[in-house]
Each structure stands twice: as structure tokens, then as C-alpha cells.
Design an enzyme around this catalytic site. Structure first.
Site, short mmCIF file in Angstrom:
data_model
loop_
_atom_site.label_atom_id
_atom_site.label_comp_id
_atom_site.label_asym_id
_atom_site.label_seq_id
_atom_site.Cartn_x
_atom_site.Cartn_y
_atom_site.Cartn_z
N CYS A 112 14.86 15.58 -19.74
CA CYS A 112 15.97 14.80 -20.28
C CYS A 112 17.28 15.01 -19.53
O CYS A 112 18.23 14.25 -19.72
CB CYS A 112 16.16 15.12 -21.76
SG CYS A 112 14.71 14.79 -22.76
N HIS A 235 23.37 13.43 -24.24
CA HIS A 235 21.96 13.05 -24.34
C HIS A 235 21.65 12.80 -25.80
O HIS A 235 21.99 13.60 -26.68
CB HIS A 235 21.09 14.18 -23.78
CG HIS A 235 19.65 14.04 -24.10
ND1 HIS A 235 18.95 12.85 -23.95
CD2 HIS A 235 18.75 14.94 -24.57
CE1 HIS A 235 17.70 13.03 -24.32
NE2 HIS A 235 17.55 14.29 -24.70
N ASN A 265 15.30 9.16 -28.95
CA ASN A 265 15.44 9.97 -27.73
C ASN A 265 14.61 9.33 -26.62
O ASN A 265 13.38 9.34 -26.67
CB ASN A 265 14.96 11.40 -28.01
CG ASN A 265 15.05 12.32 -26.80
OD1 ASN A 265 15.25 11.88 -25.69
ND2 ASN A 265 14.90 13.61 -27.05
#
Length: 310
Positions: A112, A235, A265
């Protein structure tokens, strides 16, 4: 030369998967998911849509916004943990599809944190004069590696891609500083072999600590103060982790991008996807100082601060 973002684009999955939909598949509830993660729905790509398909779509959008022609791109960097093949790389497939015939191409893997890592690579090449225009793409089809029987992780993830064309910008604008890090000893807490598995408690503690530390460190590295920051794009992993970063910077709620509600996500693409959203909403304006910060499997983390504009 200062390296900055000239254009940005995104792709999100075609299908909407709501919390109510997940209630029918696993032992969970809309209320449980919303209160613990901030997610209400996520986007899932069609079965025949690949990571390269998503990356190409986002890249074409970024090129259009930038006004840069594909043949002017000299390097393509794709951050992904779900490549279509072991090889060729996603970046090579994208290079061919968009017609970037003069570009070198490589994939990187930082989970990520990948988009921030990709920006760091592009920044170095542009500032040292090696390349003028670089395409950075982050894309993952996480639905392929999600364990849909695991109530702790199945509710979190969506599919998406984000892309940015980088090149020289005027003095004082662009990427002001980048900070990257990793702690391989924490790899056991979040991994994919072959499906995603996570120790939520340990990852949460790590993310809150590192996202906060990286956010403040990057501001100091740029020679700025918290008062100089206009916007935060974290994020989009968990609303509680994101809120901890916002509070660390003493920013009001409206100064943080929160797209996790709609998209979940989406791994490394969550930051560029959120940036596109906020540009479309008019929340990011020319001259704004923006902090972008993320964490991911590895364990990795990264932060960058930039002044928006060309």
C-alpha cells in the site's frame, strides 16, 4: 529541476459491493464495518478486468490531463502486488497499450506504500536530469487475493488504479520532500500467501505510529511547519488510523481526504484515487501544500509533501 505532478487519473471497479451485500456472505454487519473501518461500500472489478487493464485506463486519464504525449514518457513505474503475470511486468503491458514507445518500464512492490515509493523514484530521475517525463501508476486487483471467508479482511478491500504523469514544474512547486521506511520484522503481521492475512491489532498499532511520525517528519524535512499544510491525503486503510494522522497535524476534518467510505482500501492506488476525487470536488487548489502518507505490507511506510501546481 523541481519534479511535480502534471496530470493524474484513476480507475475504480465497475461493481459496487456494499456492507449489506457482505452481510449475506459472512458473519458481519453494516454497523460493525462502518464503526471500525469507516467503509460503507467498495468497488470490485469485473472478472475479466486485469491489473494492467485498470492501470492502462488510469494512465490514459493522467496523460490526457497532463497534455503530455505517450511518446514523451521516458520511464513507466508501476507499483502493484497483483501483477497479471510473473513476467512481463504490468509496466511493460501499459507501455505497449498507451504507445509509450520511448519509455523504459519497471514494476515495484511495496504494497500500500507503493505510490509514494514510485513518486520517490520519479523525483530522483527528473531532478538529476536523467528523464523529463515519467508515468507512475499504482494498481491492484485485491479481489483476486482477498479471502472472502475471513470476516476480518474481506470487508476491507476494493479494486482500483491511480496514475500520475510527473515532469518539471516551476520553482517552489512540486514534490518538496519524500521519506520512505520499512520494518521487515513486521512482515508476519500482514502478508498474502496466497490470500491476504492480517493481524489487525498489530497492524493498527504500527500504522497509527508510523503514519503520524512520517507525517510530521516530512513537514520538517521540507523546512515547513504544520501551519503550512493545507490538505492531507492518507492511505485509505481505516478511518481511525486516518483520523490519528489528521489529529497529529492539527488539521480540521474538511482538510483530510476521506474516500474510504465509497472505495474501501484499494492498496497503493488509494492515494491517487483520493487526489483525483478532491481535485474534482475543488478541494485542492493551485499552490496548496499537500501531505500524502501511507503504510503497507512489508511492513513499509512512506510520506511525501508537495506544493500543487505546474
Amino acid at each position: 529541476m523541481n519534479a511535480g505532478i502534471l496530470g493524474i487519473g484513476r480507475y475504480v471497479g465497475e461493481k459496487i459491493l456494499t456492507n449489506k451485500d457482505l452481510e449475506k456472505r459472512i458473519d458481519t454487519s453494516d454497523e460493525w464495518i462502518r464503526t471500525r473501518t469507516g467503509i460503507e461500500e467498495r468497488r470490485i472489478a469485473n472478472d475479466d478486468t486485469t491489473t494492467a487493464d485498470m492501470a492502462t485506463f488510469a494512465a490514459e486519464k493522467a496523460l490526457k490531463m497532463s497534455g503530455i504525449k505517450p511518446e514523451e514518457i521516458e520511464l513507466i513505474v508501476v507499483a502493484t502486488i497483483t501483477p497479471d503475470y510473473v513476467f512481463p511486468t504490468v509496466s511493460c503491458i501499459v507501455q505497449d497499450r498507451i504507445g509509450a514507445i520511448n519509455a523504459a518500464a519497471m514494476d515495484i512492490s511495496a504494497a500500500c506504500s507503493g505510490f509514494i515509493y514510485g513518486l520517490s523514484v520519479a523525483k530522483q530521475y527528473i531532478e538529476n536530469g536523467e528523464y523529463k517525463h515519467i508515468l507512475v501508476v499504482a494498481g491492484d486487483k485485491l479481489s483476486n487475493i482477498t479471502n472472502w471467508e475471513d470476516r476480518n479482511t474481506a470487508v476491507l478491500f476494493g479494486d482500483g488504479a491511480g496514475a500520475a504523469v510527473l515532469g518539471p514544474v516551476e520553482e517552489g512547486k512540486g514534490i518538496l520532500a519524500v521519506d520512505l521506511g520499512a520494518d521487515g520484522s513486521g512482515g508476519k503481521y500482514l502478508h498474502g500467501k496466497p490470500k491476504i492475512w492480517m493481524n489487525g491489532r498489530e497492524v493498527f498499532k504500527f500504522a497509527v505510529r508510523k503514519m503520524g511520525e512520517a507525517s510530521t517528519k516530512i513537514i520538517e524535512k521540507a523546512g515547513l511547519t504544520q501551519e503550512d499544510v493545507q490538505f492531507l491525503i492518507p492511505h485509505q486503510a481505516n478511518i481511525r488510523i486516518m483520523e490519528a494522522s489528521r489529529q497529529r497535524l492539527n488539521l480540521p476534518e474538511e482538510k483530510m481526504s476521506t474516500t474510504i467510505t465509497k472505495y474501501g482500501n484499494t492498496s497503493a492506488s488509494s492515494i491517487p484515487i483520493a487526489m483525483v476525487e478532491e481535485l474534482e470536488n475543488g478541494k485542492i487548489k493551485d499552490g496548496d501544500v499537500i501531505v500524502m502518507v501511507g503504510f503497507g505490507g512489508g511492513l513499509t511506510w512512506g510520506a511525501t509533501i508537495l506544493k500543487w501546481g505546474k
